[in-house]
Design a protein around this motif. Structure first.
Motif, PDB file in Angstrom:
ATOM      1  N   ASN A   1     -64.308 -34.017 -56.887  1.00 30.51           N
ATOM      2  CA  ASN A   1     -63.384 -34.747 -56.029  1.00 30.51           C
ATOM      3  C   ASN A   1     -62.530 -35.726 -56.832  1.00 30.51           C
ATOM      4  OD1 ASN A   1     -64.294 -33.486 -53.731  1.00 30.51           O
ATOM      5  ND2 ASN A   1     -65.553 -35.204 -53.031  1.00 30.51           N
ATOM      6  N   LEU A   2     -61.344 -35.975 -56.322  1.00 34.37           N
ATOM      7  CA  LEU A   2     -60.445 -36.969 -56.892  1.00 34.37           C
ATOM      8  C   LEU A   2     -61.145 -38.327 -56.947  1.00 34.37           C
ATOM      9  CD1 LEU A   2     -57.370 -37.604 -57.650  1.00 34.37           C
ATOM     10  CD2 LEU A   2     -57.188 -38.371 -55.269  1.00 34.37           C
ATOM     11  N   HIS A   3     -60.955 -39.029 -58.069  1.00 33.30           N
ATOM     12  CA  HIS A   3     -61.459 -40.398 -58.237  1.00 33.30           C
ATOM     13  C   HIS A   3     -62.972 -40.504 -58.051  1.00 33.30           C
ATOM     14  CE1 HIS A   3     -57.180 -41.954 -57.035  1.00 33.30           C
ATOM     15  NE2 HIS A   3     -57.224 -41.531 -58.289  1.00 33.30           N
ATOM     16  N   HIS A   4     -63.694 -39.432 -58.428  1.00 30.78           N
ATOM     17  CA  HIS A   4     -65.154 -39.502 -58.371  1.00 30.78           C
ATOM     18  C   HIS A   4     -65.668 -40.431 -59.459  1.00 30.78           C
ATOM     19  CE1 HIS A   4     -69.316 -38.110 -57.994  1.00 30.78           C
ATOM     20  NE2 HIS A   4     -69.336 -38.100 -59.318  1.00 30.78           N
ATOM     21  N   PRO A   5     -66.664 -41.268 -59.204  1.00 27.29           N
ATOM     22  CA  PRO A   5     -67.300 -41.507 -57.900  1.00 27.29           C
ATOM     23  C   PRO A   5     -66.442 -42.425 -57.041  1.00 27.29           C
ATOM     24  CG  PRO A   5     -68.272 -42.939 -59.549  1.00 27.29           C
ATOM     25  CD  PRO A   5     -67.300 -42.061 -60.280  1.00 27.29           C
ATOM     26  N   PRO A   6     -66.381 -42.176 -55.738  1.00 29.48           N
ATOM     27  CA  PRO A   6     -65.519 -42.981 -54.875  1.00 29.48           C
ATOM     28  C   PRO A   6     -66.141 -44.345 -54.596  1.00 29.48           C
ATOM     29  CG  PRO A   6     -66.836 -41.527 -53.533  1.00 29.48           C
ATOM     30  CD  PRO A   6     -67.179 -41.203 -54.969  1.00 29.48           C
ATOM     31  N   ARG A   7     -65.314 -45.242 -54.078  1.00 30.43           N
ATOM     32  CA  ARG A   7     -65.841 -46.471 -53.501  1.00 30.43           C
ATOM     33  C   ARG A   7     -66.225 -46.190 -52.046  1.00 30.43           C
ATOM     34  NH1 ARG A   7     -64.741 -50.866 -56.889  1.00 30.43           N
ATOM     35  NH2 ARG A   7     -63.405 -50.275 -58.641  1.00 30.43           N
ATOM     36  N   TRP A   8     -67.070 -47.053 -51.487  1.00 30.80           N
ATOM     37  CA  TRP A   8     -67.647 -46.768 -50.186  1.00 30.80           C
ATOM     38  C   TRP A   8     -67.379 -47.907 -49.206  1.00 30.80           C
ATOM     39  CZ3 TRP A   8     -70.578 -42.254 -49.179  1.00 30.80           C
ATOM     40  CH2 TRP A   8     -70.729 -41.420 -50.292  1.00 30.80           C
ATOM     41  N   ASN A   9     -66.891 -47.546 -48.042  1.00 26.20           N
ATOM     42  CA  ASN A   9     -66.817 -48.488 -46.931  1.00 26.20           C
ATOM     43  C   ASN A   9     -68.134 -48.349 -46.172  1.00 26.20           C
ATOM     44  OD1 ASN A   9     -66.170 -50.152 -44.811  1.00 26.20           O
ATOM     45  ND2 ASN A   9     -64.269 -49.112 -44.275  1.00 26.20           N
ATOM     46  N   ALA A  10     -69.152 -49.041 -46.662  1.00 27.92           N
ATOM     47  CA  ALA A  10     -70.503 -48.939 -46.103  1.00 27.92           C
ATOM     48  C   ALA A  10     -70.904 -50.310 -45.579  1.00 27.92           C
ATOM     49  CB  ALA A  10     -71.490 -48.467 -47.169  1.00 27.92           C
ATOM     50  N   ARG A  11     -71.359 -50.348 -44.323  1.00 31.46           N
ATOM     51  CA  ARG A  11     -71.654 -51.613 -43.673  1.00 31.46           C
ATOM     52  C   ARG A  11     -73.055 -51.607 -43.066  1.00 31.46           C
ATOM     53  NH1 ARG A  11     -66.701 -54.230 -43.049  1.00 31.46           N
ATOM     54  NH2 ARG A  11     -68.019 -56.062 -42.727  1.00 31.46           N
ATOM     55  N   ARG A  12     -73.593 -52.809 -42.839  1.00 30.32           N
ATOM     56  CA  ARG A  12     -74.945 -52.951 -42.306  1.00 30.32           C
ATOM     57  C   ARG A  12     -75.072 -52.430 -40.874  1.00 30.32           C
ATOM     58  NH1 ARG A  12     -78.139 -56.942 -44.993  1.00 30.32           N
ATOM     59  NH2 ARG A  12     -78.980 -57.661 -43.015  1.00 30.32           N
ATOM     60  N   HIS A  13     -73.940 -52.305 -40.165  1.00 24.81           N
ATOM     61  CA  HIS A  13     -74.024 -51.808 -38.791  1.00 24.81           C
ATOM     62  C   HIS A  13     -74.092 -50.285 -38.712  1.00 24.81           C
ATOM     63  CE1 HIS A  13     -69.438 -52.416 -39.140  1.00 24.81           C
ATOM     64  NE2 HIS A  13     -69.632 -51.111 -39.161  1.00 24.81           N
ATOM     65  N   GLY A  14     -74.096 -49.591 -39.837  1.00 23.40           N
ATOM     66  CA  GLY A  14     -74.323 -48.155 -39.817  1.00 23.40           C
ATOM     67  C   GLY A  14     -73.166 -47.286 -40.257  1.00 23.40           C
ATOM     68  N   LEU A  15     -72.055 -47.881 -40.701  1.00 18.71           N
ATOM     69  CA  LEU A  15     -70.930 -47.096 -41.208  1.00 18.71           C
ATOM     70  C   LEU A  15     -71.182 -46.716 -42.658  1.00 18.71           C
ATOM     71  CD1 LEU A  15     -67.981 -45.995 -40.935  1.00 18.71           C
ATOM     72  CD2 LEU A  15     -67.230 -48.230 -41.784  1.00 18.71           C
ATOM     73  N   ILE A  16     -70.977 -45.428 -42.978  1.00 23.03           N
ATOM     74  CA  ILE A  16     -70.993 -44.950 -44.364  1.00 23.03           C
ATOM     75  C   ILE A  16     -69.751 -44.090 -44.550  1.00 23.03           C
ATOM     76  CG2 ILE A  16     -72.160 -43.512 -46.071  1.00 23.03           C
ATOM     77  CD1 ILE A  16     -74.797 -44.165 -44.826  1.00 23.03           C
ATOM     78  N   ALA A  17     -68.842 -44.508 -45.451  1.00 18.90           N
ATOM     79  CA  ALA A  17     -67.599 -43.766 -45.643  1.00 18.90           C
ATOM     80  C   ALA A  17     -67.270 -43.678 -47.125  1.00 18.90           C
ATOM     81  CB  ALA A  17     -66.448 -44.433 -44.887  1.00 18.90           C
ATOM     82  N   ALA A  18     -67.165 -42.451 -47.636  1.00 18.36           N
ATOM     83  CA  ALA A  18     -66.733 -42.209 -49.014  1.00 18.36           C
ATOM     84  C   ALA A  18     -65.212 -42.266 -49.056  1.00 18.36           C
ATOM     85  CB  ALA A  18     -67.225 -40.844 -49.488  1.00 18.36           C
ATOM     86  N   ASN A  19     -64.656 -43.099 -49.945  1.00 17.79           N
ATOM     87  CA  ASN A  19     -63.221 -43.352 -49.924  1.00 17.79           C
ATOM     88  C   ASN A  19     -62.619 -43.204 -51.323  1.00 17.79           C
ATOM     89  OD1 ASN A  19     -60.621 -44.233 -49.563  1.00 17.79           O
ATOM     90  ND2 ASN A  19     -61.168 -46.109 -48.495  1.00 17.79           N
ATOM     91  N   PRO A  20     -62.014 -42.049 -51.634  1.00 17.15           N
ATOM     92  CA  PRO A  20     -61.361 -41.891 -52.935  1.00 17.15           C
ATOM     93  C   PRO A  20     -60.008 -42.594 -53.012  1.00 17.15           C
ATOM     94  CG  PRO A  20     -61.057 -39.911 -51.635  1.00 17.15           C
ATOM     95  CD  PRO A  20     -61.951 -40.813 -50.827  1.00 17.15           C
ATOM     96  N   PHE A  21     -59.525 -43.127 -51.895  1.00 22.99           N
ATOM     97  CA  PHE A  21     -58.202 -43.760 -51.840  1.00 22.99           C
ATOM     98  C   PHE A  21     -58.295 -45.266 -51.645  1.00 22.99           C
ATOM     99  CE2 PHE A  21     -58.066 -39.545 -49.697  1.00 22.99           C
ATOM    100  CZ  PHE A  21     -57.431 -38.847 -50.704  1.00 22.99           C
ATOM    101  N   GLY A  22     -59.414 -45.853 -51.996  1.00 20.24           N
ATOM    102  CA  GLY A  22     -59.592 -47.293 -51.852  1.00 20.24           C
ATOM    103  C   GLY A  22     -59.937 -47.946 -53.173  1.00 20.24           C
ATOM    104  N   ARG A  23     -59.115 -48.861 -53.628  1.00 16.87           N
ATOM    105  CA  ARG A  23     -59.425 -49.658 -54.822  1.00 16.87           C
ATOM    106  C   ARG A  23     -58.936 -51.081 -54.594  1.00 16.87           C
ATOM    107  NH1 ARG A  23     -57.086 -46.675 -59.154  1.00 16.87           N
ATOM    108  NH2 ARG A  23     -58.934 -45.334 -59.066  1.00 16.87           N
ATOM    109  N   VAL A  24     -57.627 -51.242 -54.433  1.00 17.05           N
ATOM    110  CA  VAL A  24     -57.078 -52.554 -54.115  1.00 17.05           C
ATOM    111  C   VAL A  24     -57.613 -53.027 -52.764  1.00 17.05           C
ATOM    112  CG1 VAL A  24     -54.968 -53.871 -53.696  1.00 17.05           C
ATOM    113  CG2 VAL A  24     -55.008 -52.106 -55.468  1.00 17.05           C
ATOM    114  N   GLY A  25     -57.768 -52.100 -51.818  1.00 20.06           N
ATOM    115  CA  GLY A  25     -58.283 -52.454 -50.498  1.00 20.06           C
ATOM    116  C   GLY A  25     -59.682 -53.035 -50.544  1.00 20.06           C
TER     117      GLY A  25
END
Length: 298
Positions: A223-247
């Motif tokens: 995948n592009l930009h592997h390993p991705p950053r993750w939008n992962a939260r304590r409330h149960g969200l897990i999201a692999a994000n290859p388009f997130g860096r500045v965000g």
């Protein structure tokens, strides 16, 4: 191993393993594409039902979290994660493979609030099952239209799961937990790169889940930009994000923005594993290595 089957309903495709529901995929043209009712063996739901298939007593925050879905906060400047517009199916096909896998292919359009098509996608869901494991491979092939495409840097995206409330980490003594291939845990996961992220349900959750279950999201090394950053939260969200860096607070001079020329394609693939019990770090890393070395690139 359980025998998989596919059944068409009015607004969804149902995947079954023997006589148990494995998952549902919403592919109705007027509803955003998502996977719901993903279940561990024994028909234990591992995704939150709200808002697509709500269950009594579960959390109702973040209505943009629709089971397991793919979206992003900056597609040609449009927020398809929490804004208007969305990701919709226009056609699909079903197939049972000789190796026992159940395969759902969909033709998908990513549309802005005025329903204009921003990009097209060919998506493939491949479901496999053993007596102790459920596996979902999701492959995306995104295609720019004639004007090209800008996928902007945003923390809100891309391949995402909102886990059931039993996976929420509530306080220091919570029985649920989450961790990544890099050793980060809980609130440390947000914005950090990792090959995979796992969530382990508490013994008794708000949805009454009776035993521990581990859900792993694996990013493919091609995948592009592997390993991705993750939008992962304590409330149960897990999201692999290859388009997130500045965000995620990264270097503003080095955004993860991607520019596609007219009709250029971008392929991305992910695996979701649902396993009863609590998997250790080493077990999950072996599963990631198996995925990385055995899954053919798109």
């Amino acid at each position: 191993a359980p025998v998989l089957g596919l059944r068409s309903e009015a607004r969804a495709i149902v995947v079954v393993a023997d006589d148990e529901t494995f998952a549902r995929i919403a592919l109705h043209g007027d509803e955003r594409v998502c996977l719901t009712n993903l279940r561990a063996p024994g028909e234990r739901d591992v995704l939150r039902g709200y808002p697509v298939a709500p269950r009594v007593g579960e959390s109702v925050d973040h209505p943009e979290h629709i089971g397991a879905w793919t979206s992003h906060g900056s597609i040609d400047g449009h927020d398809l994660w929490s804004g208007d517009g969305g990701v919709f199916a226009t056609a699909h096909s079903l197939r049972l493979a000789r190796d026992g896998a159940a395969i759902v292919k969909a033709r998908i359009e990513w549309r802005d609030a005025e329903r204009a098509v921003l990009l097209s996608e060919n998506r493939t869901y491949t479901f496999r099952a053993t007596n102790e494991r459920r596996i979902v491979d999701v492959e995306h092939v995104l295609a720019a239209n004639g004007g090209g495409l800008v996928i902007g840097d945003s923390a809100f995206g891309f391949f995402a799961l909102r886990l059931a409330d039993a996976f929420q980490i509530r306080g220091a003594d919570a029985s649920a937990r989450s961790f990544s291939s890099m050793g980060a845990r809980g609130s440390e996961l947000w914005g950090e790169p990792a090959r995979w992220v796992a969530g382990v349900a508490g013994v008794i959750g708000a949805d009454g889940m009776p035993a521990r279950v581990t859900v792993c999201v694996l990013d493919h090394p091609d995948n592009l930009h592997h390993p991705p950053r993750w939008n992962a939260r304590r409330h149960g969200l897990i999201a692999a994000n290859p388009f997130g860096r500045v965000g995620f607070g990264g270097d503003p001079e080095n955004p993860a923005t991607v520019l596609l020329d007219a009709y250029e394609t971008l392929a991305l693939q992910y695996r979701v594993l649902v396993v009863p019990g609590e998997l250790a770090y080493g077990e999950i890393d072996e599963l990631w290595t198996d995925y990385a070395t055995s899954s053919a690139p798109l």
